[in-house]
Design a protein around this motif. Structure first.
Motif, short mmCIF file in Angstrom:
data_model
loop_
_atom_site.label_atom_id
_atom_site.label_comp_id
_atom_site.label_asym_id
_atom_site.label_seq_id
_atom_site.Cartn_x
_atom_site.Cartn_y
_atom_site.Cartn_z
N ILE A 79 16.33 0.17 8.74
CA ILE A 79 15.38 0.89 7.90
C ILE A 79 14.00 0.79 8.53
O ILE A 79 13.53 -0.30 8.85
N VAL A 80 13.41 1.94 8.74
CA VAL A 80 12.04 1.98 9.24
C VAL A 80 11.12 2.18 8.04
O VAL A 80 11.24 3.17 7.34
N VAL A 81 10.25 1.22 7.81
CA VAL A 81 9.30 1.40 6.72
C VAL A 81 7.96 1.83 7.31
O VAL A 81 7.33 1.07 8.05
N MET A 82 7.59 3.05 7.02
CA MET A 82 6.27 3.49 7.43
C MET A 82 5.27 2.98 6.40
O MET A 82 5.45 3.18 5.21
N GLY A 83 4.24 2.35 6.90
CA GLY A 83 3.31 1.70 5.97
C GLY A 83 2.25 2.64 5.42
O GLY A 83 1.06 2.36 5.52
N VAL A 134 11.52 5.26 5.33
CA VAL A 134 10.91 5.39 4.02
C VAL A 134 9.42 5.04 4.14
O VAL A 134 9.01 4.35 5.07
N ASP A 135 8.66 5.52 3.19
CA ASP A 135 7.22 5.26 3.18
C ASP A 135 6.92 4.37 1.99
O ASP A 135 7.23 4.72 0.85
N ASN A 136 6.34 3.22 2.25
CA ASN A 136 6.13 2.28 1.14
C ASN A 136 5.06 2.75 0.15
O ASN A 136 4.90 2.18 -0.92
N ASP A 137 4.37 3.80 0.51
CA ASP A 137 3.43 4.38 -0.45
C ASP A 137 4.18 4.84 -1.70
O ASP A 137 3.63 4.86 -2.80
N ALA A 138 5.47 5.18 -1.51
CA ALA A 138 6.27 5.70 -2.62
C ALA A 138 6.29 4.73 -3.79
O ALA A 138 6.25 5.15 -4.94
N TRP A 139 6.37 3.43 -3.52
CA TRP A 139 6.38 2.50 -4.64
C TRP A 139 5.06 1.75 -4.82
O TRP A 139 4.64 1.50 -5.93
N MET A 187 1.76 -7.22 -0.82
CA MET A 187 2.34 -5.88 -0.73
C MET A 187 3.55 -5.87 0.18
O MET A 187 4.57 -5.25 -0.11
N GLN A 188 3.44 -6.61 1.28
CA GLN A 188 4.58 -6.65 2.20
C GLN A 188 5.76 -7.36 1.56
O GLN A 188 6.91 -6.98 1.77
N ALA A 189 5.48 -8.38 0.78
CA ALA A 189 6.56 -9.09 0.08
C ALA A 189 7.23 -8.16 -0.93
O ALA A 189 8.45 -8.16 -1.08
N VAL A 190 6.43 -7.38 -1.59
CA VAL A 190 6.97 -6.45 -2.58
C VAL A 190 7.82 -5.37 -1.89
O VAL A 190 8.85 -4.96 -2.41
N ASP A 191 7.40 -4.98 -0.70
CA ASP A 191 8.22 -4.05 0.08
C ASP A 191 9.64 -4.58 0.25
O ASP A 191 10.62 -3.88 0.05
#
Length: 427
Positions: A79-83, A134-139, A187-191
């Motif tokens: 999974i690539v998480v775009m920040g 996925v883009d973590n902005d989503a959550w 925020m990274q932990a929540v990701d």
RNA sequence: GGGGGAAUGUCCCGAGCGGCAAAGGGGGCGGACUGUAAAUCCGCUGGCGUACGCCUUCGUAGGUUCGAGUCCUACUUCCCCCA
């Protein structure tokens, strides 16, 4: 050949850990035994988060992208998480100063550009082991402030946060760390928690500087959902001389073809130090290990063969086989046969443009110098040659005899210049 | 809250009696030597101009002065001591 990265008495049984171990990607893991078992139990889903602070990654970022590639090769799901969300805050890890805040438009443009790089190194799709982005902005952007604090705040103590290197470094260096940045690790932990819930992702990987951030995520998942998750980091890669990968004063070694041509990318790897060839072949190419062992054993000037393989294979991964072969052929022609080749990066000038152009201006136009002053200094130092002839007068007009010529700066930087002659077509 | 110190060349570290484009190192680039490597030695490392020249730089904003990185004032951030 690489030293055993695992703790005494531990031998990986999963394809994933064995592959990462023997190729040199492992620095630290929260639980080797547990991760090994999990990797054997089914499709291992893991993620790495990426900032969107620039339109291209550089060679320094390539290592962790390769980790995702290895995961896929070993039958896992990357999974690539775009920040998109975290980039709005800015990771303080390893940074002396607060980053300039990017606009949402900048971030979106960067994400679009960066996605192209991932598409080259990972296989995306809907199959079980296809990569997803996925883009973590989503959550992250959907939380209310108080809601966020109540949900996650109780699980973090300031006492502990202050002990993390990302925070400590800033404090030790007497540089300000804003509250905004201080929140990055939450925020990274929540990701990680979110990905665990959405995709069953149980592993976060990253560079060694991300250890603290990653472990926070593991902790959060354990506290909130009572589930196990893992942290795995890669070593910091430097050249044998101690220089950091991919970043020079002149500019980063970009992965985007528009920002660094495949030819120049190939050259970057071709100029690897002898002592690094084997290590880089393992990390940055898909060559089989026995073949790498053979190349690595070459002595003296023969390591140049290994460097060419490294350059071609590494370039092929990123820019495709054809571009890599073209770059290799251009280098062979220019360096070994001493002739011009269209494969070199080319500068095309009209006769009108060339007319009266000084050697200084030509150096700047070719990208060999950042300013006229820089070009003059380079020429004074004997760095500039046209068709092998050293240029000594910076202010003299360019003297070209034919319609094409080889420009060279230093030992190994070469360009082809071609003169269009619209004037001569109308006698 | 009170007192004392610190921020330097947009890569980093770091000197700097009021005349400074600003010492020194690392890194980078270039030259010599080589194998498009490393090591070693040497040179360069703000922008514009052919040039004696001009412009922009020392946390931020003002001030004193013929002239300020250097002195004064306020502000920002950091460190130390006292409370």
């Amino acid at each position: 050949m690489s030293s055993n990265p695992f703790p005494p008495g531990f031998t990986p049984r999963s394809d994933f850990l064995r592959l990462l171990g023997e190729r040199g990607y492992i620095h630290q893991c929260s639980d080797f035994e547990g991760l090994d078992a999990a990797a054997r139990a089914g499709v291992l889903t893991a993620y790495i988060g990426f900032d969107a602070t620039a339109p291209s990654y550089h060679v320094g970022n390539l290592l962790v992208i390769m980790m995702l590639r290895r995961l896929q090769q070993a039958g896992g799901k990357p999974i690539v998480v775009m920040g998109g969300g975290t980039t709005k805050v800015g990771d303080p890890s390893g940074k002396d100063e607060t980053r300039r805040l990017l606009t949402e438009g900048d971030i979106a443009a960067n994400i679009a550009s960066l996605s192209e790089t991932f598409a080259k190194l990972l296989r995306f799709g809907d199959a079980p082991t296809d990569a997803v982005m996925v883009d973590n902005d989503a959550w992250l952007s959907s939380f209310g402030y108080v809601e966020f604090l109540r949900a996650f705040g109780p699980h973090f103590t300031i006492n502990r946060m202050l002990t993390f290197d990302s925070v400590k470094l800033r404090l030790d260096r007497e540089q300000p760390l804003t509250f905004l940045e201080f929140n990055y690790m939450l925020m990274q932990a929540v990701d990680f928690l979110e990905l665990n819930r959405r995709f069953g992702c149980i592993l976060q990987m990253g560079g060694s500087d991300q250890w603290g951030n990653i472990v926070n995520g593991v902790e959060l998942i354990r506290r909130v959902d009572q589930k196990g998750a893992f942290a795995l980091t890669a070593p910091l890669i430097a050249t044998s001389s101690g220089a950091k990968m991919g970043k020079t004063a002149a500019g980063a070694v970009w992965l985007n073809a528009e920002m660094r041509t495949p030819y120049d990318y190939w050259q970057f790897w071709r100029n690897t130090e002898d002592a690094d060839v084997g290590r880089f072949l393992r990390l940055y190419t898909d060559m089989p290990l026995d073949e790498i062992a053979r190349l690595e054993a070459l002595a003296g000037a023969e390591v140049n063969e290994a460097k060419k393989v490294l350059a071609t294979e590494a370039t092929a991964l990123l820019h495709g086989r054809e571009a890599a072969e073209t770059a290799a052929a251009a280098a062979r022609a220019a360096f070994e046969e001493g002739r011009l080749s269209g494969g070199l990066p080319t500068l095309t000038l009209s006769a009108a443009q060339l007319n009266g152009m000084s050697n200084t201006a030509l150096m700047v136009a070719a990208g060999f110098a950042n300013s006229n002053g820089d070009a003059r200094r380079q020429i004074a130092g004997g760095a500039f040659r046209i068709d092998g002839v050293k240029i000594s007068d910076a202010n003299a007009p360019v003297a070209l005899t034919g319609i094409e010529a080889e420009l060279r700066k230093g030992n190994s930087r070469k360009r082809l210049v071609i003169i269009d002659e619209p004037e001569s077509k109308a006698p």
